[in-house]
Design an enzyme around this catalytic site. Sequence first.
Site, PDB file in Angstrom:
ATOM      1  N   HIS A   1       0.871  -1.591   0.171  1.00  0.00           N
ATOM      2  CA  HIS A   1       0.153  -0.345  -0.022  1.00  0.00           C
ATOM      3  C   HIS A   1       1.042   1.475  -0.185  1.00  0.00           C
ATOM      4  O   HIS A   1       2.108   0.746   1.159  1.00  0.00           O
ATOM      5  CB  HIS A   1      -0.678  -0.235   1.716  1.00  0.00           C
ATOM      6  CG  HIS A   1      -1.833   1.297   0.865  1.00  0.00           C
ATOM      7  ND1 HIS A   1      -2.665   1.565   0.567  1.00  0.00           N
ATOM      8  CD2 HIS A   1      -1.656   2.040   2.591  1.00  0.00           C
ATOM      9  CE1 HIS A   1      -3.069   3.009   0.995  1.00  0.00           C
ATOM     10  NE2 HIS A   1      -2.609   3.612   1.951  1.00  0.00           N
TER      11      HIS A   1
ATOM     12  N   CYS B   1      -3.715   3.077  -4.971  1.00  0.00           N
ATOM     13  CA  CYS B   1      -2.815   3.880  -3.799  1.00  0.00           C
ATOM     14  C   CYS B   1      -2.044   4.343  -4.143  1.00  0.00           C
ATOM     15  O   CYS B   1      -2.026   5.248  -4.625  1.00  0.00           O
ATOM     16  CB  CYS B   1      -2.548   2.695  -2.871  1.00  0.00           C
ATOM     17  SG  CYS B   1      -1.884   1.615  -2.927  1.00  0.00           S
TER      18      CYS B   1
END
Length: 407
Positions: free
Chosen positions: A231, A317
């Site tokens: 992420h 992301c």
Amino acid sequence: MMVTVVSNYCQLSQTQLSQTFAEKFTVTEELLQSLKKTALSGDEESIELLHNIALGYDEFGKKAEDILYHIVRNPTNDTLSIIKLIKNACLKLYNLAHTATKHPLKSHDSDNLLFKKLFSPSKLMAIIGEDIPLISEKQSLSKVLLNDKNNELSDGTNFWDKNRQLTTDEIACYLKKIAANAKNTQVNYPTDFYLPNSNSTYLEVALNDNIKSDPSWPKEVQLFPINTGGHWILVSLQKIVNEKNNTQQIKCIIFNSLRALGHEKENSLKRIINSFNSFNCDPTRETPNNKNITDHLTEPEIIFLHADLQQYLSQSCGAFVCMAAQEVIEQMESNSDSAPYTLLKNYADRFKKYSAEEQYEIDFQHRLENRNCYLDKYGDANINHYYRNLEIKNSHPKNRASSKRVS
């Protein structure tokens, strides 16, 4: 210009294939534009000559490749049949190269192959893979296109997947382009969170190295794209100087496109920023010019902005890091007094107001721009390498292409 038609390319040997492309003609800007015009009218010979030119590693090779890629990436009702011809020509080249060389697709073999652009990241490769039906072959092409030096890709990665994670290299290419002329913002190279086999982080190493070399650092807003483990987040760091009362304050914004980051990561980031602030506050610390630090630093301001933007875009992301960084860079250039927190908060609030369909479209368009930046990086590197080799050989650049068709 005389065009020679050669059929059954896939049956040629390596020697015969090299001889087929041995006849040359000089390429000019005027020729490229003429071929573009006739290609857009549906002339198959012009399309295939553009492909032959596009195989070159000089500036005209890149321009021919850009012409073909632009046509494919911007379809209209008038160009659908042209795009089909372009894709067919690309596939012919792909099959030709692989059948003639008898090699599997491996980028490290590319120096020994005739068509290097078909074995390395290139816009021709991007066109080729889009319509290849076999998923396994798409995944093989993806490994080459994404040049996975950091071992980020899973075996199932598909370069053309509209909802895959962006790689470190892709994010870096895009941020480098948008920050190229920025005066009030500096973008640092994307990194993982932790150093290999260590509890130390890339961020604290970067902060310590910079402050040791320049005690007044940072003068501009610093942006750090960080992969926390599958992420991406964006860390903004700014030093606010108040000359009236001789104080400084570190302001740190952690932009996260999810709704939470996790206590361990949050605590690590707080520790890093507080440690950096303490180092700044040390009155015994000397500058390289042997001047003690006299400014008083107040407690740092650390804000976690959990934007919760990925309701419909589960793998975006990295795209959000790029778009958020672009927002900060552009707004800081127009108003250097802007606060990064306000800019990032406004960006997140604005994005949430879009419908699901609008969010998909924004994400899709960004990914196209990101892909262009990434592929241009390798195209420009190829040009530089090409001309460096010519200089080494004490030869003037000669921009040439084959007069043979690909059919």
